[in-house]
Design an enzyme around this catalytic site. Sequence first.
Site, PDB file in Angstrom:
ATOM      1  N   CYS A 131      40.890 -18.538   9.283  1.00 48.52           N
ATOM      2  CA  CYS A 131      41.173 -17.137   8.960  1.00 48.52           C
ATOM      3  C   CYS A 131      42.149 -17.023   7.798  1.00 48.52           C
ATOM      4  O   CYS A 131      43.363 -17.151   7.977  1.00 48.52           O
ATOM      5  CB  CYS A 131      41.720 -16.421  10.196  1.00 48.52           C
ATOM      6  SG  CYS A 131      42.197 -14.734   9.851  1.00 48.52           S
ATOM      7  N   CYS A 134      44.707 -14.238   8.115  1.00 45.50           N
ATOM      8  CA  CYS A 134      45.806 -14.509   9.049  1.00 45.50           C
ATOM      9  C   CYS A 134      46.795 -15.514   8.457  1.00 45.50           C
ATOM     10  O   CYS A 134      47.994 -15.368   8.622  1.00 45.50           O
ATOM     11  CB  CYS A 134      45.287 -15.110  10.354  1.00 45.50           C
ATOM     12  SG  CYS A 134      43.772 -14.406  10.966  1.00 45.50           S
ATOM     13  N   ASP A 135      46.292 -16.559   7.801  1.00 51.82           N
ATOM     14  CA  ASP A 135      47.143 -17.712   7.482  1.00 51.82           C
ATOM     15  C   ASP A 135      47.384 -17.946   5.994  1.00 51.82           C
ATOM     16  O   ASP A 135      48.199 -18.804   5.638  1.00 51.82           O
ATOM     17  CB  ASP A 135      46.520 -18.985   8.091  1.00 51.82           C
ATOM     18  CG  ASP A 135      46.405 -18.872   9.605  1.00 51.82           C
ATOM     19  OD1 ASP A 135      47.283 -18.233  10.210  1.00 51.82           O
ATOM     20  OD2 ASP A 135      45.434 -19.395  10.181  1.00 51.82           O
TER      21      ASP A 135
END
Length: 307
Positions: A131, A134-135
Site C-alpha cells: 500500500c 499507507c507507507d
Amino acid sequence: MRNVVIVGSGCAGNTAAVYTARANLKPVVIKGHEPGGQLSLTTLVENFPGFPEGINGPDLVENIRKQAENFGAEYMHGVVTEADLSKRPFRINVDGEWIDTRTLIVASGASARWLGLPNEQKLIGHGVSSCATCDGFFYRGKKIMVIGGGDSAMEEANFLTRFGSEVAVVHRREQFRASKIMLARAQHNPKIKFLTNTVVEDIHDVSKQTVTSVRLRNTATGAVWEQEVDGFFVAIGHIPNTAVFRGQIETDGDGYIVSKGGARTNIPGVFHAGDVQDRAYKQAVTAAGMGCMAAIEAERFLEAEGA
Ligand code: NAP
C-alpha cells in the site's frame, strides 16, 4: 433477525447499504479487514462520474458510508469468521457473535496478492508493503521498487515519486497490462525507471529486520544481480475474499464468486457485489453499480418472500 447483512464496507458494500437503507430494510454492514476497501488505500480517483476535478478515494468511500448512515444503515466493526448458508435464515458469525439474516450481500472485495517469496512475509512492515498510500511517506529520499505491470503498479509508482529519490518498476514481461494513459504517465515521469522481463528472486535482509536489497533476474538474458532498495511495494493484483464462504457460495478456480445473472449467486437470497465477483472491470463505479443491483435484488427477494 436482520433483513439484510452486507459483508464489506467498500464502494460496493456501502452503495448496497445506501439502497437497502433507503428501502427501509435497516441493513447492517460488516466493515471487514479493510474498512472502506480498496478506495481507502488509493489517492485521487479521476474516473468516478460526477467529480470533474477527481475525488480522493478515502473521501469518496466515506461519503457513501455517511449517505448510507443518513438513511439508517448500521455499521459493525469485525470480520465474518464463519457462515451457515445451508438454510434460511442465513447465519453469519462476526467475531464470535451469530447474526441471523434473511438476505446476504457479499461485497468482501479482494486483498493484495503477494509474490510468495520466503522473506516477503517476514519483512512486511519493515520495507515490504502492498500500500503506497499507507507507507510511501516512510521512504522520503529513499530507493523504492514497485513490482507489477498493471494500473496499480503505475499508480503506485507515480505516487511514490513524491517521496523516493528514485522508483524502479519491475515487471515480469515486456508488455504491460496497464492502461495506455497510466503507463504513459509513468513513462514520462523522470524519477521512474523500468526493468522489464525481470523477476524478483529474493528480498534481503531479514537478519537486519529491514529491506536492504533484492536479487533480480532478467528472464530474457538470465542475468542475476543485487539491487539496493529501501521500500519494496508489491502491486500485482488481488485475491477475492471468499474463503469463509468456501463450499457454500460457488466460486471459480481463483476464488471469485460465480454470478448466476445480475447480482445472484448459486444460493437464493445471497447476492454479490464488487471485486469479490468481478475479475474484468474492478472499478469503483462498477462496484457501486453492482452494489445497487445487489440491493435491488435483495429488496425484490424479500418482497417475494413476503418478509
Ligand atoms: P492487474 O491489472 O491484474 O495487474 C497485475 C500485474 O501484476 C500484471 O502486470 C501481472 O503481470 C503482475 N503479476 C501478477 N502476478 C505476478 C507475480 N506472481 N509476479 C510478478 N508479477 C505478477 O492488477 P492491478 O494493477 O491491481 O489492477 C486491477 C484492476 O484495477 C484493473 O482493472 C485496473 O485497471 C484497475 N485499477 C485502476 C486504476 C485507475 O484507473 N486509477 C488504478 C489501479 C487499478 P502480467 O501482466 O504478466 O500478468
